[in-house]
Motif scaffolding. Structure first.
Motif, PDB file in Angstrom:
ATOM      1  N   ARG A  46       2.149  14.726  16.682  1.00  0.00           N
ATOM      2  CA  ARG A  46       2.127  13.676  17.564  1.00  0.00           C
ATOM      3  C   ARG A  46       3.382  12.503  17.418  1.00  0.00           C
ATOM      4  O   ARG A  46       3.445  11.705  17.952  1.00  0.00           O
ATOM      5  N   GLU A  47       4.080  12.730  16.424  1.00  0.00           N
ATOM      6  CA  GLU A  47       5.166  11.914  16.305  1.00  0.00           C
ATOM      7  C   GLU A  47       6.233  12.398  17.201  1.00  0.00           C
ATOM      8  O   GLU A  47       6.700  13.388  17.533  1.00  0.00           O
ATOM      9  N   PRO A  48       6.954  11.161  17.805  1.00  0.00           N
ATOM     10  CA  PRO A  48       7.893  11.261  18.997  1.00  0.00           C
ATOM     11  C   PRO A  48       9.121  12.383  18.478  1.00  0.00           C
ATOM     12  O   PRO A  48       9.683  13.210  19.109  1.00  0.00           O
ATOM     13  N   HIS A  49       9.614  12.112  17.137  1.00  0.00           N
ATOM     14  CA  HIS A  49      10.730  13.287  16.555  1.00  0.00           C
ATOM     15  C   HIS A  49      10.438  14.282  16.713  1.00  0.00           C
ATOM     16  O   HIS A  49      11.351  15.214  17.008  1.00  0.00           O
ATOM     17  N   ILE A  50       9.166  14.870  16.103  1.00  0.00           N
ATOM     18  CA  ILE A  50       8.622  16.072  16.297  1.00  0.00           C
ATOM     19  C   ILE A  50       8.620  16.703  17.661  1.00  0.00           C
ATOM     20  O   ILE A  50       9.136  17.989  17.993  1.00  0.00           O
ATOM     21  N   MET A  51       8.022  15.829  18.739  1.00  0.00           N
ATOM     22  CA  MET A  51       7.715  16.377  20.125  1.00  0.00           C
ATOM     23  C   MET A  51       9.243  16.538  20.603  1.00  0.00           C
ATOM     24  O   MET A  51       9.259  17.676  21.066  1.00  0.00           O
ATOM     25  N   ALA A  52      10.037  15.780  20.160  1.00  0.00           N
ATOM     26  CA  ALA A  52      11.536  15.938  20.819  1.00  0.00           C
ATOM     27  C   ALA A  52      12.192  17.155  20.263  1.00  0.00           C
ATOM     28  O   ALA A  52      12.769  17.936  21.034  1.00  0.00           O
ATOM     29  N   ARG A  53      11.864  17.384  19.019  1.00  0.00           N
ATOM     30  CA  ARG A  53      12.389  18.552  18.317  1.00  0.00           C
ATOM     31  C   ARG A  53      11.945  19.786  18.843  1.00  0.00           C
ATOM     32  O   ARG A  53      12.575  20.880  19.279  1.00  0.00           O
ATOM     33  N   ALA A  54      10.505  19.773  19.240  1.00  0.00           N
ATOM     34  CA  ALA A  54       9.795  21.033  19.919  1.00  0.00           C
ATOM     35  C   ALA A  54      10.452  21.447  21.246  1.00  0.00           C
ATOM     36  O   ALA A  54      10.950  22.405  21.595  1.00  0.00           O
ATOM     37  N   LYS A  55      11.047  20.334  22.099  1.00  0.00           N
ATOM     38  CA  LYS A  55      11.704  20.249  23.227  1.00  0.00           C
ATOM     39  C   LYS A  55      12.914  20.869  22.983  1.00  0.00           C
ATOM     40  O   LYS A  55      13.357  22.021  23.842  1.00  0.00           O
ATOM     41  N   GLU A  56      13.613  20.590  22.125  1.00  0.00           N
ATOM     42  CA  GLU A  56      15.037  20.776  21.797  1.00  0.00           C
ATOM     43  C   GLU A  56      15.013  22.250  21.297  1.00  0.00           C
ATOM     44  O   GLU A  56      15.985  23.203  21.992  1.00  0.00           O
ATOM     45  N   ILE A  57      14.152  22.882  20.895  1.00  0.00           N
ATOM     46  CA  ILE A  57      13.865  24.178  20.061  1.00  0.00           C
ATOM     47  C   ILE A  57      13.978  25.022  21.455  1.00  0.00           C
ATOM     48  O   ILE A  57      14.610  25.962  21.520  1.00  0.00           O
ATOM     49  N   ARG A  58      13.166  24.606  22.442  1.00  0.00           N
ATOM     50  CA  ARG A  58      12.899  25.425  23.931  1.00  0.00           C
ATOM     51  C   ARG A  58      14.496  25.635  24.260  1.00  0.00           C
ATOM     52  O   ARG A  58      14.609  26.577  24.839  1.00  0.00           O
ATOM     53  N   VAL A  59      14.963  24.450  24.394  1.00  0.00           N
ATOM     54  CA  VAL A  59      16.411  24.588  25.032  1.00  0.00           C
ATOM     55  C   VAL A  59      17.308  25.347  24.336  1.00  0.00           C
ATOM     56  O   VAL A  59      17.999  26.194  24.697  1.00  0.00           O
ATOM     57  N   GLU A  60      17.270  25.237  23.092  1.00  0.00           N
ATOM     58  CA  GLU A  60      18.327  26.040  22.093  1.00  0.00           C
ATOM     59  C   GLU A  60      17.832  27.684  22.399  1.00  0.00           C
ATOM     60  O   GLU A  60      18.840  28.403  22.348  1.00  0.00           O
ATOM     61  N   LEU A  61      16.826  27.887  22.782  1.00  0.00           N
ATOM     62  CA  LEU A  61      16.226  29.429  22.990  1.00  0.00           C
ATOM     63  C   LEU A  61      16.440  29.717  24.394  1.00  0.00           C
ATOM     64  O   LEU A  61      16.194  30.815  24.756  1.00  0.00           O
ATOM     65  N   GLY A  62      16.952  29.026  24.990  1.00  0.00           N
ATOM     66  CA  GLY A  62      17.506  29.212  26.504  1.00  0.00           C
ATOM     67  C   GLY A  62      16.486  29.041  27.345  1.00  0.00           C
ATOM     68  O   GLY A  62      16.433  29.629  28.798  1.00  0.00           O
ATOM     69  N   ASP A  63      15.495  28.186  27.173  1.00  0.00           N
ATOM     70  CA  ASP A  63      14.293  27.889  28.223  1.00  0.00           C
ATOM     71  C   ASP A  63      13.625  29.058  28.775  1.00  0.00           C
ATOM     72  O   ASP A  63      13.638  29.109  29.990  1.00  0.00           O
ATOM     73  N   PRO A  64      13.344  29.893  27.986  1.00  0.00           N
ATOM     74  CA  PRO A  64      12.642  31.135  28.664  1.00  0.00           C
ATOM     75  C   PRO A  64      11.003  30.677  28.974  1.00  0.00           C
ATOM     76  O   PRO A  64      10.671  29.498  28.642  1.00  0.00           O
ATOM     77  N   GLU A  65      10.562  31.229  29.767  1.00  0.00           N
ATOM     78  CA  GLU A  65       9.247  31.240  30.420  1.00  0.00           C
ATOM     79  C   GLU A  65       8.168  31.181  29.300  1.00  0.00           C
ATOM     80  O   GLU A  65       7.327  30.354  29.110  1.00  0.00           O
ATOM     81  N   HIS A  66       8.253  32.083  28.420  1.00  0.00           N
ATOM     82  CA  HIS A  66       7.435  32.152  27.160  1.00  0.00           C
ATOM     83  C   HIS A  66       8.069  32.249  25.838  1.00  0.00           C
ATOM     84  O   HIS A  66       9.098  32.973  25.768  1.00  0.00           O
ATOM     85  N   VAL A  67       7.743  31.218  24.767  1.00  0.00           N
ATOM     86  CA  VAL A  67       8.231  31.465  23.496  1.00  0.00           C
ATOM     87  C   VAL A  67       7.014  32.075  22.704  1.00  0.00           C
ATOM     88  O   VAL A  67       5.949  31.628  22.649  1.00  0.00           O
ATOM     89  N   LEU A  68       7.209  33.176  22.211  1.00  0.00           N
ATOM     90  CA  LEU A  68       6.394  33.963  21.158  1.00  0.00           C
ATOM     91  C   LEU A  68       6.894  33.569  19.730  1.00  0.00           C
ATOM     92  O   LEU A  68       8.267  33.496  19.548  1.00  0.00           O
TER      93      LEU A  68
END
Ligand code: ADQ
Length: 477
Positions: free
Chosen positions: A245-267
Motif C-alpha cells: 500500500r506504500e506509494p513507492h511500491i505501487m509506483a514501482r509495480a507500475k514501472e515494472i509493467r512499463v519496463e516489461l513493454g506494457d503487455p496485456e498479461h504479466v505472468l
C-alpha cells in the motif's frame, strides 16, 4: 552469552547473514523470512536463544547477541557441509521426501556426517537450555536431534517441525537408516507437519516400523506420548499488505509493467531454483501457448525469478542448465524486436522489490511437483488488496489445501497447466475478485503468528493424563 535460556530454537541456519561493510568490518543482519519474524516476539519475551550454523565453513564463533536474540553458532567443517548438508540433507532426504522427483543417493559416509552434526546440535542445545526449557527443533536436517537431546536432557519440552512433506511409508521404507530417523523424531513431545497427510504418514510408519500403537493424534511409547499434528505454515500477511500500500511500491509495480513493454498479461514465477518447483513444466506450458497461437505475440510476458540455490549439488547445476536452455529456446522462437516473452533472472531480490513484482503480476504461476507448503503462493495473495490477480497453483503444493480458489493444476499435465493459465488470463475482474477475496481471508486469518502460537501452545500443553492411562490399558489389553 548471558546464561541459559528458557526458550530455544535449533535450526540448520542462524537467522542472520554476515555482511562485509565497505570499510572491511563484518556485521550481522537479520535474514529475511517468516520464521524469524514469527518467532522474534517470543524470543524477546522469553529471553530466547537460537542455535544454528552461521554459514561459513571451518570457522568457530563465540555466542553473540543480535536484535534481542542470543545466537549460538554451531561450527561445520567444509567436509561436513559437503556430506551432512549438501549430501544427506539435500541429496538423500530432500528428493526422497519430495516423492523422489530426483533420484536420492544413499551413502554411508553422508549418513555418518549427518549423525555427527546432529549430535553437535543436540549437545549445544543441551548446554544452552535452562531447566524445563522449551526447545523447538526445525526441519529435515535435524531429525535426530529430538532423541539425542532427550537423552541428554529429559527435563526439556521438545518440539519438532518438518517444513517439507513427510513421504508415504513405501518411499520412506527405502532409507537404510529409516529406524534411526523415526526414533530420532520420536524424541520430541510434539512432531508438527505442514499437512494432516504428513502426520498420518508418520503415525502409520511408526506402527509398521516400530509396532507402536496410535490413536487420533497420539503415538504411545512405553513411558510417554508423542503428539503428531498439522500446523500449516504461513506468511506475515499484515506486513506484506502494508508494504504494497506504500506509494513507492505501487509506483514501482507500475514501472515494472512499463519496463516489461506494457503487455496485456504479466505472468510471474518466483522460486528457489529447485527441481521440485516445476519451473520447466510451467515454461513448457507457456511456450506451447505461444506456439499454438492461443497467445498472441506481445500479449503476455512471463517473468521467472529463480534464486540461486544449492549450487554445489550436481542435480541443481544440471537443472540450471536445463532451464536456461529452455528459456533460450522459447525466446529464440517467439521473440520479436522489442518483445521477449520470457524474462529470466537468476538472482535474489529484496522484499520490497519482490512485493512490487507480486503486485505487478496478473497471474502468479506456482507449479511445484511436490512442496511442503509454498510461501510464494501466500505472499502473492497477501499483496493483492486490489483483488486483482490470479493464482495458478499446483495440487501438489501444501498451500493448495487452503487456497482452494486458486486455478488448481496438475503440473504433470501440460494441457491442464495451459488451460488454467489461459483461464486465469481470460477471467473477468468480478471472477478474480471473488477468488482473491476468499484466499486473502484465509491467509489473513491463518498467518505466521498464528502458526507459531498454535505450535507452541500445543507443545506446552502436555499430553493428557487420560491419554497416558489409555495407552497403558491399550498396550496391556
Ligand atoms: P522453500 O522450498 O524455500 O521452503 P517457499 O515456501 O516458496 O519454498 O519459500 C521461499 C521463500 O523464499 C519465500 O519467502 C520467497 O519470497 C523467497 N524467495 C524466493 N525467491 C526469491 C528471490 N529471488 N529473492 C528473494 N526471495 C525469494 C521450504 C519448503 C516449503 C515451505 C517453507 C516454509 O520447501 O514448502 O513452505 O520451507 O516452511
Amino acid at each position: 552469552m548471558t546464561g541459559r535460556s528458557s526458550f530455544l530454537i535449533v535450526a540448520n541456519r542462524l537467522p542472520v547473514d554476515r555482511r562485509i561493510e565497505p570499510d572491511g568490518t563484518a556485521s550481522w543482519r537479520r535474514s529475511p523470512g517468516g520464521l524469524v519474524t514469527a518467532i522474534a516476539p517470543v524470543m524477546q519475551r522469553r529471553h530466547g536463544a537460537w542455535a544454528g550454523w552461521h554459514g561459513a565453513p571451518d570457522e568457530k564463533l563465540e555466542p553473540f547477541e543480535q536484535g534481542g536474540m542470543s545466537l549460538i553458532p554451531i561450527p561445520l567443517s567444509d567436509r561436513e557441509v559437503e556430506l551432512y548438508y549438501e549430501g544427506f540433507s539435500n541429496a538423500t532426504l530432500w528428493p526422497l521426501y519430495h516423492d523422489v522427483v530426483a533420484p536420492p543417493v544413499y551413502h554411508r559416509r553422508m549418513w555418518e556426517a549427518y549423525r555427527t552434526v546432529n549430535e553437535r546440535f543436540a549437545t549445544a542445545a543441551a548446554e544452552a537450555a535452562e531447566e524445563g526449557a522449551v526447545v523447538w527443533v526445525q526441519d529435515y536436517q535435524l531429525q535426530l536431534v529430538p532423541a539425542m537431546l532427550r537423552r541428554l536432557r529429559p527435563d526439556l519440552r521438545i518440539g519438532f517441525f518438518l517444513h517439507i512433506p513427510f513421504p508415504p511409508t513405501e518411499l520412506f521404507w527405502r532409507l537404510p537408516w529409516r529406524k534411526d530417523l523415526v526414533e530420532g523424531l520420536l524424541g520430541a513431545d510434539l512432531v508438527g507437519f505442514q499437512l494432516p497427510g504428513g502426520a498420518s504418514n508418520f503415525r502409520r510408519l511408526c506402527r509398521r516400523l516400530l509396532g507402536l500403537p496410535y490413536k487420533g493424534n497420539e503415538i504411545f511409547l512405553d513411558d510417554r506420548v508423542v503428539t503428531t499434528q498439522a500446523f500449516p505454515i504461513s506468511v506475515d500477511f499484515a506486513q506484506l499488505d502494508s508494504i504494497v500500500r506504500e506509494p513507492h511500491i505501487m509506483a514501482r509495480a507500475k514501472e515494472i509493467r512499463v519496463e516489461l513493454g506494457d503487455p496485456e498479461h504479466v505472468l510471474l514465477g518466483v522460486d528457489r531454483l529447485d527441481y521440485t518447483k516445476g519451473i520447466g513444466q510451467r515454461l513448457e506450458a507457456f511456450g506451447e501457448l505461444l506456439k499454438d497461437g492461443r497467445l498472441r505475440p506481445n500479449e503476455a510476458v512471463f517473468v521467472q525469478i529463480a534464486t540461486p540455490s544449492r549450487e554445489r549439488v550436481e542435480e541443481y547445476r544440471r537443472l540450471r542448465d536445463d532451464i536456461e536452455l529452455q528459456v533460450g529456446r522459447i525466446n529464440g522462437e517467439h521473440a520479436q524486436l522489442g518483445y521477449q516473452p520470457v524474462q529470466y533472472f537468476h538472482q535474489s531480490y529484496d522484499h520490497e522489490e519482490l512485493a512490487a513484482l507480486y503486485l505487478a503480476a496478473d497471474v502468479m504461476v506456482v507449479t511445484p511437483l511436490r512442496d511442503g507448503m509454498n510461501l510464494v503462493a501466500k505472499e502473492y495473495v497477501s499483496c493483492h488488496h486490489d483483488l486483482h490477480g490470479a493464482l495458478v497453483l499446483s495440487e501438489f503444493a501444501g498451500a493448495a489445501d487452503e487456497l482452494r480458489q486458486a486455478y488448481l493444476v496438475n503440473p504433470y499435465d501440460v494441457e491442464d497447466v495451459k488451460r488454467q493459465m489461459l483461464a486465469a488470463m481470460r477471467a473477468t475482474p468480478h471472477e478474480l475478485a471473488r477468488r482473491m477475496r476468499t484466499m486473502r481471508r484465509r491467509v489473513a486469518t491463518y498467518d505466521v503468528d498464528r502458526w507459531a502460537s498454535e505450535f507452541l501452545n500445543a507443545l506446552e500443553t502436555p499430553a493428557s493424563q487420560t491419554s497416558t492411562r489409555r495407552s497403558a490399558s491399550w498396550r496391556s489389553g
